[in-house]
Design a protein around this motif. Structure first.
Motif, PDB file in Angstrom:
ATOM      1  N   CYS A  55      22.011  16.277  22.158  1.00 55.75           N
ATOM      2  CA  CYS A  55      20.810  15.657  22.335  1.00 55.75           C
ATOM      3  C   CYS A  55      20.003  15.959  23.560  1.00 55.75           C
ATOM      4  O   CYS A  55      20.459  16.706  24.628  1.00 55.75           O
ATOM      5  CB  CYS A  55      20.554  14.352  21.973  1.00 55.75           C
ATOM      6  N   ASN A  58      21.873  15.090  26.787  1.00 55.71           N
ATOM      7  CA  ASN A  58      22.759  15.954  27.501  1.00 55.71           C
ATOM      8  C   ASN A  58      21.795  17.077  28.057  1.00 55.71           C
ATOM      9  O   ASN A  58      22.230  17.626  28.977  1.00 55.71           O
ATOM     10  CB  ASN A  58      23.632  16.490  26.102  1.00 55.71           C
ATOM     11  N   CYS A  91      29.064  17.709  23.189  1.00 51.72           N
ATOM     12  CA  CYS A  91      28.407  16.737  22.142  1.00 51.72           C
ATOM     13  C   CYS A  91      29.581  16.213  21.215  1.00 51.72           C
ATOM     14  O   CYS A  91      30.382  17.147  20.956  1.00 51.72           O
ATOM     15  CB  CYS A  91      27.115  17.147  21.514  1.00 51.72           C
ATOM     16  N   THR A  92      29.784  15.146  20.798  1.00 48.65           N
ATOM     17  CA  THR A  92      30.763  14.866  19.824  1.00 48.65           C
ATOM     18  C   THR A  92      30.143  13.888  18.683  1.00 48.65           C
ATOM     19  O   THR A  92      30.943  13.562  17.860  1.00 48.65           O
ATOM     20  CB  THR A  92      31.900  14.020  20.390  1.00 48.65           C
ATOM     21  N   VAL A  93      28.978  14.124  18.289  1.00 46.45           N
ATOM     22  CA  VAL A  93      28.292  13.198  17.216  1.00 46.45           C
ATOM     23  C   VAL A  93      28.776  13.535  15.860  1.00 46.45           C
ATOM     24  O   VAL A  93      28.912  12.521  15.099  1.00 46.45           O
ATOM     25  CB  VAL A  93      26.677  13.166  17.530  1.00 46.45           C
ATOM     26  N   CYS A 125      29.903  13.951  26.580  1.00 48.63           N
ATOM     27  CA  CYS A 125      30.509  12.862  25.343  1.00 48.63           C
ATOM     28  C   CYS A 125      31.820  13.185  24.880  1.00 48.63           C
ATOM     29  O   CYS A 125      32.462  12.081  24.632  1.00 48.63           O
ATOM     30  CB  CYS A 125      29.319  12.787  24.173  1.00 48.63           C
ATOM     31  N   ARG A 214      28.619   6.790  25.334  1.00 51.49           N
ATOM     32  CA  ARG A 214      27.711   6.564  26.402  1.00 51.49           C
ATOM     33  C   ARG A 214      27.661   5.155  26.838  1.00 51.49           C
ATOM     34  O   ARG A 214      26.752   5.072  27.594  1.00 51.49           O
ATOM     35  CB  ARG A 214      26.351   6.891  25.606  1.00 51.49           C
ATOM     36  N   GLN A 245      18.394   6.086  23.766  1.00 54.80           N
ATOM     37  CA  GLN A 245      19.111   6.138  22.149  1.00 54.80           C
ATOM     38  C   GLN A 245      18.227   5.126  21.484  1.00 54.80           C
ATOM     39  O   GLN A 245      18.222   5.324  20.232  1.00 54.80           O
ATOM     40  CB  GLN A 245      20.518   5.776  22.061  1.00 54.80           C
TER      41      GLN A 245
HETATM   42 FE1  F3S Z   1      23.821  12.894  22.381  1.00 53.77          FE
HETATM   43 FE2  F3S Z   1      25.966  14.223  21.114  1.00 53.77          FE
HETATM   44 FE3  F3S Z   1      26.296  12.627  23.052  1.00 53.77          FE
HETATM   45  S1  F3S Z   1      24.015  13.553  20.288  1.00 53.77           S
HETATM   46  S2  F3S Z   1      24.541  11.208  23.114  1.00 53.77           S
HETATM   47  S3  F3S Z   1      25.390  14.713  23.302  1.00 53.77           S
HETATM   48  S4  F3S Z   1      27.464  12.603  21.397  1.00 53.77           S
END
Ligand code: F3S
Ligand code: SAH
Ligand code: SF4
Length: 482
Positions: A55, A58, A91-93, A125, A214, A245
């Motif tokens: 996002c 990042n 990222c790990t979403v 993340c 986070r 967020q």
């Molecule tokens: Fe963003 Fe992905 Fe981290 S959406 S807050 S970079 S897990």
């Protein structure tokens, strides 16, 4: 302010200071010495390749990392094969983001066999997950530095520690209360910039890993935010995107509490600033005061990203979202009444555990009623450690895929209709860059976040100009400068 610091004035023959950010200035000066001597040996500057996914947070973090690296003497390269330093900001979403990182690491291993002095840094993340760090320690020995989301300001120190120790450096913090200000950043665009107003998240939506990686919500001091925006404007920025967020809960935990709407009022007063955006708004905390500020503002853009996640009140409750379908619809209505030209966009998850066809129909119903300008649609991804991952009634893959394609079709059709509603109008756009597909054309961004392609001179990049929207192409317009 960082650009008042002269690294040449720092005495690197003594022990490092304990205070931040002074400690980091010291390590930047130390690392600069290392980088300079290596560049001299090679007869060229050292190159860094940065991969950033995820996002806007990042993206902003990567600007900070590159700011530090530029300060210590690295130049950026787009060619990973030619890099002396590779930085992956992860990222790990959703699970597939992690798989991609492991895939790329396999490729990096081969690159490093050819060029053993290449340094590999993993951060962001995904590194906040203990099982990921364990896997890297066990199977990816060629990685040099690993750190998470709470200590990105320490990059220079960690690189120096790696240099001194000769082995992999891992520094993951579980959380932090502190916000280190006054570090360098390297902005991607000269004319627009993200500005962190808060870090972390306290909402614990049951599907989401972000609060775990986070940390707890921390708001930045409004004085620091305004100071940063003033400096950005003095440096040529005309548009800021306030980042958090859940920006609607900004300021609640500060020693002197202030609401997000009040912060916006202050940002609006910054002279020379032309446009204000923000991301992301949680529907449960969106106040009437914010709607009022938006309707009165000359600078806040006519765009609101309002994640729905699901249209079913039953699923929303299981998601821990704290609103019902009816409350969401009422909110969307209220916003449209107050700001009639607003674009609404959203995020939707399909296949959350226990989602039935009836629940899914409720989501489609909201999509049809709200008529989003665009919607990001996601297939539910099971994230280990979140409450939803332990829920028993996970939805079979074929059912989810079928719902996903039906949702996408609906969303795209409405989006094409909505996006064409300004055809024929003259609107103000911020010229963002050269169009990649048509020679001689530029990309302009409208206040409502839509794009228009039009013929123009590249010298216009960064300015706000009027453009007529001649023809809608579904996701963008073709236009003419007027
Ligand atoms: Fe963003 Fe992905 Fe981290 S959406 S807050 S970079 S897990
Ligand atoms: N803080 C923002 C969203 C951050 S994550 C908010 O609350 O709106 C961005 C989007 O990723 C979310 O809105 C959600 O739609 C999606 N997402 C988060 N976790 C997910 C998961 N486990 N599976 C699929 N999509 C997910
Ligand atoms: Fe995740 Fe919910 Fe926080 Fe957004 S508000 S980051 S979806 S937990």
């Amino acid at each position: 302010m960082f650009h008042q610091i002269d690294l040449d004035q720092i005495d690197i023959s003594t022990v490092p200071p304990l205070e931040e950010p002074e400690r980091q200035y010291y390590f930047m000066a130390k690392m600069r010495e290392v980088v300079q001597s290596e560049a001299k040996r090679l007869g060229r500057p050292l190159r860094v390749f940065n991969l950033v996914v995820g996002c806007q947070m990042n993206a902003k973090d990567s600007e900070k990392l590159l700011g530090i690296l530029k300060e210590i003497g690295y130049v950026e390269t787009e060619q990973e094969e030619q890099a002396d330093l590779v930085v992956y900001n992860t990222c790990t979403v959703r699970e597939n983001a992690n798989q991609k990182v492991y895939g790329r690491l396999g490729y990096l291993k081969r690159l490093k066999q050819v060029n053993p002095s290449m340094q590999i840094v993993l951060c962001g993340c995904m590194m906040q997950e203990p099982n990921v760090v364990a896997t890297i320690k066990k199977s990816y020995h060629f990685v040099d530095v690993v750190f998470g989301t709470h200590n990105i300001f320490k990059l220079a120190e960690l690189l120096y520690t790696r240099q001194e120790s000769g082995s992999m450096v891992i520094d993951i913090w579980e959380g932090t209360k502190d916000i280190v200000e006054d570090l360098p950043t390297q902005r991607k665009y000269a004319f627009k910039s993200g500005v962190n107003i808060m870090f972390g998240c306290n909402n614990f939506c049951t599907y989401c890993i972000v609060p775990y990686v986070r940390g707890r919500e921390r708001s930045r001091d409004p004085e620091e935010i305004i100071k940063e925006i003033r400096e950005l404007v003095a440096d040529g920025v005309v548009e800021v995107m306030l980042l958090g967020q859940n920006v609607n809960s900004y300021g609640k935990t500060l020693a002197q509490p202030i609401s997000f709407a009040q912060l916006l009022r202050r940002v609006e007063q910054v002279e020379g600033l032309k446009r204000i955006r923000f991301m992301t708004s949680h529907p449960k905390d969106l106040s009437d005061e914010l709607i009022e500020v938006m309707s009165q503002s000359k600078k806040i853009c006519r765009h609101l990203h309002l994640p729905l996640q699901s249209g079913s009140s039953r699923i929303l409750e299981r998601m821990n979202r704290h609103y019902t379908k009816e409350q969401y619809l009422e909110l969307a209505d209220k916003i449209r009444r107050a700001v009639p030209d607003i674009s609404l966009t959203t995020d939707i998850i399909v296949g959350f555990p226990g989602e039935t066809e009836e629940d899914f129909q409720e989501t489609l119903d909201v999509v049809r009623k709200v008529r989003y300008d665009s919607a990001f649609t996601f297939i539910y991804s099971k994230r280990t450690g979140t409450p939803a991952a332990a829920m028993e009634d996970q939805v079979p893959e074929d059912v989810v895929k079928d719902r996903f394609s039906r949702l996408l079709k609906e969303v795209q059709q409405i989006s094409a209709e909505m996006s064409s509603r300004d055809t024929g109008n003259v609107v103000e756009v911020l010229v963002e860059g050269i169009n990649e597909h048509r020679d001689g054309y530029l990309d302009g961004r409208m206040s409502n976040n839509n794009l228009v392609h039009f013929k123009g001179d590249p010298s216009l990049i960064g300015s706000l100009i009027p453009v007529r929207l001649d023809e809608s192409k579904g996701f963008y317009y073709m236009g003419t400068e007027v």
